[in-house]
Write a protein that holds these residues in place. Structure first.
Motif, PDB file in Angstrom:
ATOM      1  N   SER A   1       0.819  -1.218   0.000  1.00 50.56           N
ATOM      2  CA  SER A   1       0.000   0.000   0.000  1.00 50.56           C
ATOM      3  C   SER A   1       0.847   1.260   0.000  1.00 50.56           C
ATOM      4  N   TRP A   2       2.111   1.170   0.353  1.00 52.13           N
ATOM      5  CA  TRP A   2       2.961   2.359   0.395  1.00 52.13           C
ATOM      6  C   TRP A   2       3.521   2.618  -0.996  1.00 52.13           C
ATOM      7  N   ILE A   3       2.802   3.415  -1.741  1.00 48.63           N
ATOM      8  CA  ILE A   3       3.116   3.660  -3.141  1.00 48.63           C
ATOM      9  C   ILE A   3       2.827   5.118  -3.458  1.00 48.63           C
ATOM     10  N   TYR A   4       3.584   5.681  -4.416  1.00 48.93           N
ATOM     11  CA  TYR A   4       3.372   7.074  -4.805  1.00 48.93           C
ATOM     12  C   TYR A   4       3.902   7.291  -6.218  1.00 48.93           C
ATOM     13  N   ALA A   5       3.095   7.911  -7.052  1.00 49.12           N
ATOM     14  CA  ALA A   5       3.504   8.245  -8.419  1.00 49.12           C
ATOM     15  C   ALA A   5       3.675   9.759  -8.516  1.00 49.12           C
ATOM     16  N   PRO A   6       4.910  10.269  -8.574  1.00 47.61           N
ATOM     17  CA  PRO A   6       5.110  11.714  -8.675  1.00 47.61           C
ATOM     18  C   PRO A   6       4.727  12.274 -10.046  1.00 47.61           C
ATOM     19  N   ASN A   7       4.692  11.388 -11.042  1.00 47.96           N
ATOM     20  CA  ASN A   7       4.319  11.793 -12.404  1.00 47.96           C
ATOM     21  C   ASN A   7       3.866  10.545 -13.164  1.00 47.96           C
ATOM     22  N   GLY A   8       3.513  10.707 -14.414  1.00 51.86           N
ATOM     23  CA  GLY A   8       2.981   9.597 -15.191  1.00 51.86           C
ATOM     24  C   GLY A   8       3.997   8.549 -15.615  1.00 51.86           C
ATOM     25  N   VAL A  66       6.724   5.451 -10.636  1.00 53.40           N
ATOM     26  CA  VAL A  66       5.995   5.000  -9.454  1.00 53.40           C
ATOM     27  C   VAL A  66       7.036   4.561  -8.430  1.00 53.40           C
ATOM     28  N   ARG A  67       6.915   5.083  -7.216  1.00 55.58           N
ATOM     29  CA  ARG A  67       7.824   4.715  -6.120  1.00 55.58           C
ATOM     30  C   ARG A  67       7.050   3.906  -5.090  1.00 55.58           C
ATOM     31  N   PHE A  68       7.762   2.972  -4.459  1.00 54.40           N
ATOM     32  CA  PHE A  68       7.134   2.237  -3.369  1.00 54.40           C
ATOM     33  C   PHE A  68       8.184   1.767  -2.387  1.00 54.40           C
ATOM     34  N   LEU A  69       7.731   1.498  -1.166  1.00 55.28           N
ATOM     35  CA  LEU A  69       8.610   1.032  -0.107  1.00 55.28           C
ATOM     36  C   LEU A  69       8.223  -0.378   0.286  1.00 55.28           C
ATOM     37  N   VAL A  70       9.254  -1.191   0.521  1.00 49.94           N
ATOM     38  CA  VAL A  70       9.052  -2.561   0.984  1.00 49.94           C
ATOM     39  C   VAL A  70      10.065  -2.857   2.093  1.00 49.94           C
ATOM     40  N   ASP A  71       9.777  -3.868   2.876  1.00 47.92           N
ATOM     41  CA  ASP A  71      10.710  -4.303   3.911  1.00 47.92           C
ATOM     42  C   ASP A  71      12.063  -4.604   3.272  1.00 47.92           C
ATOM     43  N   HIS A  72      13.139  -4.184   3.913  1.00 49.11           N
ATOM     44  CA  HIS A  72      14.472  -4.347   3.334  1.00 49.11           C
ATOM     45  C   HIS A  72      14.873  -5.819   3.164  1.00 49.11           C
TER      46      HIS A  72
END
Length: 152
Positions: free
Chosen positions: A41-48, A51-57
């Motif tokens: 669920s931790w996701i972010y698209a700064p532009n088209g 897409v960036r997301f974070l996951v457990d290392h």
């Protein structure tokens, strides 16, 4: 968007990926060479195009992406199901300012397809609830989104 291939997130999709939401991510398992799917669920698209997301290392996804950068995100929204394909890379192995040990991954979007089967539409967008301390979850979510929005 049915039967069309886009090469970036559409104007309708972009705001959906600028807040916490349910998506699945498929990578190719680096050992077994079969699909590896995770929900995040931790996701972010700064532009088209990004897409960036974070996951457990410690996520297997990290080694999978290092071995094969092909990734598919699946988003269920706006009455349909979308496949977002691209090349991913691990940007940061460990985000220091977060209390959890998370890795930042960035996807360069190459293709967006509406993959909903013919003659149907999704009648509900997936929803979920956090099952741990609500206050702690909200604080962590705010911290995570700040990191995702600031990363360049």
């Amino acid at each position: 968007m049915a039967n069309q291939v886009e090469h970036a997130l559409t104007e309708e999709m972009l705001p959906l990926l600028q807040k916490e939401c349910f998506v699945t991510i498929a990578t190719v398992d680096f050992e077994r060479k079969i699909p590896h799917v995770k929900a995040i669920s931790w996701i972010y698209a700064p532009n088209g195009q990004t897409v960036r997301f974070l996951v457990d290392h410690r996520s297997r996804m990290i080694d999978n992406i290092k071995a094969n950068d092909g990734v598919v995100l699946t988003l269920i929204a706006n009455g349909s199901t979308y496949s977002i394909t691209g090349s991913a890379r691990v940007v940061t192995e460990r985000i220091e300012q977060l209390p959890l040990k998370l890795s930042l991954i960035e996807l360069d979007v190459k293709e967006v397809r509406d993959v909903m089967f013919y003659g149907a539409k999704m009648t509900m967008t997936p929803s979920y609830e956090k099952t741990y301390d609500a206050e702690a979850a909200a604080k962590l979510d705010r911290q995570v989104m700040e990191v995702l929005k600031k990363t360049e």
